[in-house]
Design an enzyme around this catalytic site. Structure first.
Site, PDB file in Angstrom:
ATOM      1  N   LYS A  71      40.501  57.153  40.827  1.00 42.60           N
ATOM      2  CA  LYS A  71      40.609  58.044  41.776  1.00 42.60           C
ATOM      3  C   LYS A  71      40.723  59.620  41.250  1.00 42.60           C
ATOM      4  CE  LYS A  71      41.999  54.830  45.226  1.00 42.60           C
ATOM      5  NZ  LYS A  71      42.951  54.324  46.108  1.00 42.60           N
ATOM      6  N   ASP A 107      42.684  57.057  52.337  1.00 41.83           N
ATOM      7  CA  ASP A 107      43.874  56.108  52.305  1.00 41.83           C
ATOM      8  C   ASP A 107      44.875  56.523  53.297  1.00 41.83           C
ATOM      9  OD1 ASP A 107      42.774  54.441  50.388  1.00 41.83           O
ATOM     10  OD2 ASP A 107      43.568  55.347  48.614  1.00 41.83           O
TER      11      ASP A 107
HETATM   12  P1  NDP Z   1      49.710  53.521  40.376  1.00 38.52           P
HETATM   13  O1  NDP Z   1      49.540  52.696  38.902  1.00 38.52           O
HETATM   14  O2  NDP Z   1      49.142  54.892  40.515  1.00 38.52           O
HETATM   15  O3  NDP Z   1      51.448  53.692  40.860  1.00 38.52           O
HETATM   16  C1  NDP Z   1      52.238  52.705  40.500  1.00 38.52           C
HETATM   17  C2  NDP Z   1      53.538  53.165  41.131  1.00 38.52           C
HETATM   18  O4  NDP Z   1      54.376  51.926  41.360  1.00 38.52           O
HETATM   19  C3  NDP Z   1      54.467  53.947  40.339  1.00 38.52           C
HETATM   20  O5  NDP Z   1      55.154  54.667  41.315  1.00 38.52           O
HETATM   21  C4  NDP Z   1      55.313  53.153  39.549  1.00 38.52           C
HETATM   22  O6  NDP Z   1      56.639  53.660  39.342  1.00 38.52           O
HETATM   23  C5  NDP Z   1      55.537  51.929  40.574  1.00 38.52           C
HETATM   24  N1  NDP Z   1      55.868  50.893  39.857  1.00 38.52           N
HETATM   25  C6  NDP Z   1      55.133  49.917  39.085  1.00 38.52           C
HETATM   26  N2  NDP Z   1      55.820  48.666  38.752  1.00 38.52           N
HETATM   27  C7  NDP Z   1      57.008  48.804  39.285  1.00 38.52           C
HETATM   28  C8  NDP Z   1      58.081  48.014  39.272  1.00 38.52           C
HETATM   29  N3  NDP Z   1      58.154  46.873  38.841  1.00 38.52           N
HETATM   30  N4  NDP Z   1      59.103  48.434  39.898  1.00 38.52           N
HETATM   31  C9  NDP Z   1      59.426  49.807  40.662  1.00 38.52           C
HETATM   32  N5  NDP Z   1      58.113  50.560  40.714  1.00 38.52           N
HETATM   33  C10 NDP Z   1      57.110  50.147  39.942  1.00 38.52           C
HETATM   34  O7  NDP Z   1      49.199  52.490  41.531  1.00 38.52           O
HETATM   35  P2  NDP Z   1      48.444  53.127  42.954  1.00 38.52           P
HETATM   36  O8  NDP Z   1      49.517  54.162  43.509  1.00 38.52           O
HETATM   37  O9  NDP Z   1      47.083  53.338  42.785  1.00 38.52           O
HETATM   38  O10 NDP Z   1      48.677  51.677  43.745  1.00 38.52           O
HETATM   39  C11 NDP Z   1      49.973  50.852  44.076  1.00 38.52           C
HETATM   40  C12 NDP Z   1      49.748  49.862  45.033  1.00 38.52           C
HETATM   41  O11 NDP Z   1      48.941  50.165  46.304  1.00 38.52           O
HETATM   42  C13 NDP Z   1      48.903  48.629  44.268  1.00 38.52           C
HETATM   43  O12 NDP Z   1      49.538  47.419  44.702  1.00 38.52           O
HETATM   44  C14 NDP Z   1      47.648  48.910  45.176  1.00 38.52           C
HETATM   45  O13 NDP Z   1      46.684  47.582  45.088  1.00 38.52           O
HETATM   46  C15 NDP Z   1      47.804  49.207  46.485  1.00 38.52           C
HETATM   47  N6  NDP Z   1      46.964  50.021  47.282  1.00 38.52           N
HETATM   48  C16 NDP Z   1      46.427  49.576  48.389  1.00 38.52           C
HETATM   49  C17 NDP Z   1      45.442  50.202  49.297  1.00 38.52           C
HETATM   50  C18 NDP Z   1      44.952  49.518  50.692  1.00 38.52           C
HETATM   51  O14 NDP Z   1      44.130  50.106  51.201  1.00 38.52           O
HETATM   52  N7  NDP Z   1      45.940  48.432  51.027  1.00 38.52           N
HETATM   53  C19 NDP Z   1      45.010  51.219  48.983  1.00 38.52           C
HETATM   54  C20 NDP Z   1      45.434  51.942  47.611  1.00 38.52           C
HETATM   55  C21 NDP Z   1      46.645  51.246  46.853  1.00 38.52           C
HETATM   56  P3  NDP Z   1      56.680  54.653  37.937  1.00 38.52           P
HETATM   57  O15 NDP Z   1      56.064  55.942  38.292  1.00 38.52           O
HETATM   58  O16 NDP Z   1      58.289  54.697  37.722  1.00 38.52           O
HETATM   59  O17 NDP Z   1      55.913  54.077  36.820  1.00 38.52           O
END
Ligand code: NDP
Length: 285
Positions: A71, A107
């Site tokens: 993205k 989104d």
């Molecule tokens: P990114 O990798 O960009 O961001 C991940 C985020 O999750 C960060 O803020 C990270 O924190 C946090 N994180 C990861 N693991 C943990 C953990 N174990 N505990 C706490 N925080 C955690 O991912 P995206 O933002 O692209 O996607 C996030 C979710 O949203 C996914 O599950 C994706 O499938 C879903 N999604 C669904 C959509 C829909 O249409 N339904 C559309 C877009 C996404 P840190 O910064 O500290 O690493």
């Protein structure tokens, strides 16, 4: 004998991509609205996204959706951007025309339409907690603020990333003159800042559910009648199980997925499909 013109081509690019439900969603939209188009799921190598898009355009592709992990690259590739894509710093929808590549982000509106339309939640004056500060969270901050919540608190494992997101969103909101992101209403911190606080809507935009993990939420986080929304879909998650255990209503991200697709379809075709029958179709398996 008349020969019908070839269908317009669309695709979703990702890595991995085989699991994508988008081809099924867009096929259902096309059938429902009588639009002639094809939509396929295309794998792009991690170092080959721009080349994959160029190849698809060269073959006559009209537009594309973009998913993990491309993205931000799609944002960089776009010659023109919608305001909401600029605010998100990420693009999930591309449209190709004579002026080049146009980038949009659907989104945020997808989430808001699912919450407000399908789930019947009025967001005005609600206390909202947004978990996560990655691509998905970035896309929904301004659309949520535009609904006029009492407050929006962004919590992230890496608190500095949530604070950066607040600073960026505040700046953009003032530039867009929406007045939505006043400091009193938009703030951020780490999970320890949640102790003793209550929210009417908690949106899980972290990737924790993908790994079956649950971020450290304190007890009593969900206010009476609260909705817990996990952007992940396709299986129950520790977050939704915890919310149910505390008496909250739960919803997964399938509705958001269909709503963001509907907004992309509208951008490409100028026709707005009905989403409820498509959500029902996907829920039926
Ligand atoms: P990114 O990798 O960009 O961001 C991940 C985020 O999750 C960060 O803020 C990270 O924190 C946090 N994180 C990861 N693991 C943990 C953990 N174990 N505990 C706490 N925080 C955690 O991912 P995206 O933002 O692209 O996607 C996030 C979710 O949203 C996914 O599950 C994706 O499938 C879903 N999604 C669904 C959509 C829909 O249409 N339904 C559309 C877009 C996404 P840190 O910064 O500290 O690493």
């Amino acid at each position: 004998m008349s020969v019908s013109p070839p269908s317009d081509r669309y695709a979703v690019f990702g890595n991995p991509i085989a699991h994508s439900k988008s081809p099924r969603i867009h096929a259902a939209f096309a059938e429902q609205t009588g639009q002639r188009l094809t939509y396929e799921a295309l794998f792009a190598p991690l170092d080959g996204f721009a080349a994959a898009i160029a190849g698809f355009r060269g073959e006559g592709g009209r537009g594309a959706n973009v998913t993990v992990p491309f993205k931000e690259q799609a944002y960089a590739l776009s010659a023109r951007l919608s305001a909401r894509a600029e605010a998100a710093g990420a693009v999930n929808t591309l449209a190709f025309d004579a002026d080049g590549i146009y980038g949009d982000n659907t989104d945020g509106v997808g989430l808001v339409n699912d919450l407000a339309g399908n789930l019947g939640l009025r967001l005005a004056d609600k206390r909202i907690l947004l978990m996560g500060a990655g691509g998905a969270a970035r896309g929904v901050v301004l659309p949520l603020l535009e609904q006029g919540p009492a407050e929006l608190f962004i919590v992230n494992r890496t608190a500095a990333k949530a604070e950066d997101l607040v600073a960026q969103a505040s700046l953009l909101a003032s530039r867009l003159d929406s007045g939505a992101a006043t400091p009193a209403r938009l703030s951020a911190g780490g999970y320890e800042a949640l102790a003793g606080r209550h929210f009417d809507l908690v949106v899980n935009a972290t990737a924790a559910s993908l790994a079956g993990d649950l971020p450290p939420l304190p007890a009593g986080l969900f206010a009476e009648g609260a909705l817990a929304y996990d952007m992940m879909y396709g299986r129950d998650t520790p977050f939704l199980a915890r919310a149910r255990g505390e008496g909250a209503r739960g919803a997964d991200g399938l509705g958001m997925l269909v709503e963001q697709a509907a907004e992309a379809f509208f951008l490409w075709r100028g026709v707005r499909p009905a989403t409820a029958p498509v959500i029902a179709l996907l829920r039926a398996g």
